[in-house]
Design a protein around this motif. Structure first.
Motif, PDB file in Angstrom:
ATOM      1  N   SER A  12     132.726 -25.481  24.221  1.00  0.00           N
ATOM      2  CA  SER A  12     131.838 -24.676  23.372  1.00  0.00           C
ATOM      3  C   SER A  12     132.598 -23.792  22.391  1.00  0.00           C
ATOM      4  O   SER A  12     131.993 -23.144  21.540  1.00  0.00           O
ATOM      5  CB  SER A  12     130.918 -23.814  24.236  1.00  0.00           C
ATOM      6  OG  SER A  12     131.695 -22.897  24.995  1.00  0.00           O
ATOM      7  N   SER A  13     133.920 -23.767  22.483  1.00  0.00           N
ATOM      8  CA  SER A  13     134.710 -22.876  21.621  1.00  0.00           C
ATOM      9  C   SER A  13     135.148 -23.529  20.308  1.00  0.00           C
ATOM     10  O   SER A  13     135.687 -22.845  19.442  1.00  0.00           O
ATOM     11  CB  SER A  13     135.948 -22.384  22.369  1.00  0.00           C
ATOM     12  OG  SER A  13     136.880 -23.452  22.549  1.00  0.00           O
ATOM     13  N   LYS A  47     140.673 -27.744   6.086  1.00  0.00           N
ATOM     14  CA  LYS A  47     140.053 -27.104   7.243  1.00  0.00           C
ATOM     15  C   LYS A  47     140.379 -27.940   8.469  1.00  0.00           C
ATOM     16  O   LYS A  47     140.342 -29.161   8.427  1.00  0.00           O
ATOM     17  CB  LYS A  47     138.549 -26.992   7.035  1.00  0.00           C
ATOM     18  CG  LYS A  47     138.231 -26.048   5.902  1.00  0.00           C
ATOM     19  CD  LYS A  47     136.761 -25.818   5.758  1.00  0.00           C
ATOM     20  CE  LYS A  47     136.593 -24.862   4.588  1.00  0.00           C
ATOM     21  NZ  LYS A  47     135.300 -24.314   4.491  1.00  0.00           N
ATOM     22  N   VAL A  48     140.723 -27.250   9.550  1.00  0.00           N
ATOM     23  CA  VAL A  48     141.165 -27.906  10.773  1.00  0.00           C
ATOM     24  C   VAL A  48     140.251 -27.485  11.915  1.00  0.00           C
ATOM     25  O   VAL A  48     139.899 -26.309  12.040  1.00  0.00           O
ATOM     26  CB  VAL A  48     142.635 -27.518  11.075  1.00  0.00           C
ATOM     27  CG1 VAL A  48     143.091 -28.086  12.400  1.00  0.00           C
ATOM     28  CG2 VAL A  48     143.546 -27.983   9.949  1.00  0.00           C
ATOM     29  N   GLU A  49     139.893 -28.451  12.753  1.00  0.00           N
ATOM     30  CA  GLU A  49     139.094 -28.171  13.942  1.00  0.00           C
ATOM     31  C   GLU A  49     140.018 -27.708  15.059  1.00  0.00           C
ATOM     32  O   GLU A  49     141.001 -28.375  15.369  1.00  0.00           O
ATOM     33  CB  GLU A  49     138.347 -29.426  14.396  1.00  0.00           C
ATOM     34  CG  GLU A  49     137.341 -29.936  13.400  1.00  0.00           C
ATOM     35  CD  GLU A  49     136.145 -29.020  13.242  1.00  0.00           C
ATOM     36  OE1 GLU A  49     135.698 -28.428  14.239  1.00  0.00           O
ATOM     37  OE2 GLU A  49     135.661 -28.892  12.106  1.00  0.00           O
ATOM     38  N   GLU A  50     139.716 -26.537  15.631  1.00  0.00           N
ATOM     39  CA  GLU A  50     140.495 -26.010  16.755  1.00  0.00           C
ATOM     40  C   GLU A  50     139.596 -25.846  17.964  1.00  0.00           C
ATOM     41  O   GLU A  50     138.376 -25.691  17.833  1.00  0.00           O
ATOM     42  CB  GLU A  50     141.068 -24.634  16.419  1.00  0.00           C
ATOM     43  CG  GLU A  50     142.217 -24.637  15.474  1.00  0.00           C
ATOM     44  CD  GLU A  50     142.851 -23.257  15.341  1.00  0.00           C
ATOM     45  OE1 GLU A  50     144.017 -23.218  14.963  1.00  0.00           O
ATOM     46  OE2 GLU A  50     142.195 -22.235  15.606  1.00  0.00           O
ATOM     47  N   ILE A  51     140.212 -25.845  19.122  1.00  0.00           N
ATOM     48  CA  ILE A  51     139.488 -25.600  20.364  1.00  0.00           C
ATOM     49  C   ILE A  51     140.353 -24.689  21.239  1.00  0.00           C
ATOM     50  O   ILE A  51     141.581 -24.755  21.197  1.00  0.00           O
ATOM     51  CB  ILE A  51     139.157 -26.922  21.092  1.00  0.00           C
ATOM     52  CG1 ILE A  51     138.177 -26.681  22.224  1.00  0.00           C
ATOM     53  CG2 ILE A  51     140.419 -27.618  21.561  1.00  0.00           C
ATOM     54  CD1 ILE A  51     137.543 -27.961  22.753  1.00  0.00           C
TER      55      ILE A  51
END
Length: 171
Positions: A150-151, A161-165
């Motif tokens: 969920s983060s 733009k980069v997807e982070e978790i």
């Protein structure tokens, strides 16, 4: 497996840490599919940034040294995420010279950060990792971190733009 010494960073290390950060981030991001020909290498962490981090211990910085050569570093402190308890630490940065990947340097840095966070009273630790950085994901998951699904968030990194978790584990 390379034997390295891990020690607290000194002001004299700041320039080398900044140089290593830029080179290693560039190498790490080569494998990420960003949809852009421009590599998302963060450049905001200059020598000045690292000098201030070392001077004020925010984050605390330790370096891995092979002889007299700095081959990796880790920055850690309390979590910067809003609303997190004071017992949650965070790995702010962990980078190893690409020539030393797979030789135990990252593990030595992680061990030093874990000990430092435990001494500070942290019971858990988190780290933000780009989802597309398979090497970093694999390293942290092998070290016991679990993804907080969920983060996931999108962050600007240079021109892309980069997807982070966030990954997290008990100490």
């Amino acid at each position: 497996m390379t034997t390295v010494e891990v020690r607290p960073a000194t002001m004299r290390d700041a320039a080398k840490i900044a140089e290593l950060y830029a080179a290693t981030a560039k190498e790490a991001f080569k494998t990420m599919q960003t949809g852009s020909k421009v590599l998302p290498v963060p450049e905001e962490k200059s020598t000045t940034y690292w000098r201030e981090a070392i001077e004020f211990a925010e984050p605390q910085v330790q370096v891995a040294v092979d002889g007299s050569k700095i081959v990796g570093f880790v920055g850690y402190d309390r979590s910067r995420d809003k609303g997190t308890p004071n017992t949650l630490g965070e790995i702010w940065d962990i980078y190893v010279d690409a020539a030393y990947w797979g030789q135990g340097v990252g593990l030595a840095l992680w061990d030093a950060a874990r000990e430092g966070l435990q001494e500070e009273g942290c019971t858990h630790v988190s780290i933000w990792v780009p989802i597309a950085n398979d090497r970093a994901m694999r390293f942290h998951e092998l070290a016991g971190f679990k993804r907080e699904m969920s983060s996931a968030k999108t962050v600007p990194m240079g021109p892309v733009k980069v997807e982070e978790i966030r990954l997290k584990q008990a100490l």
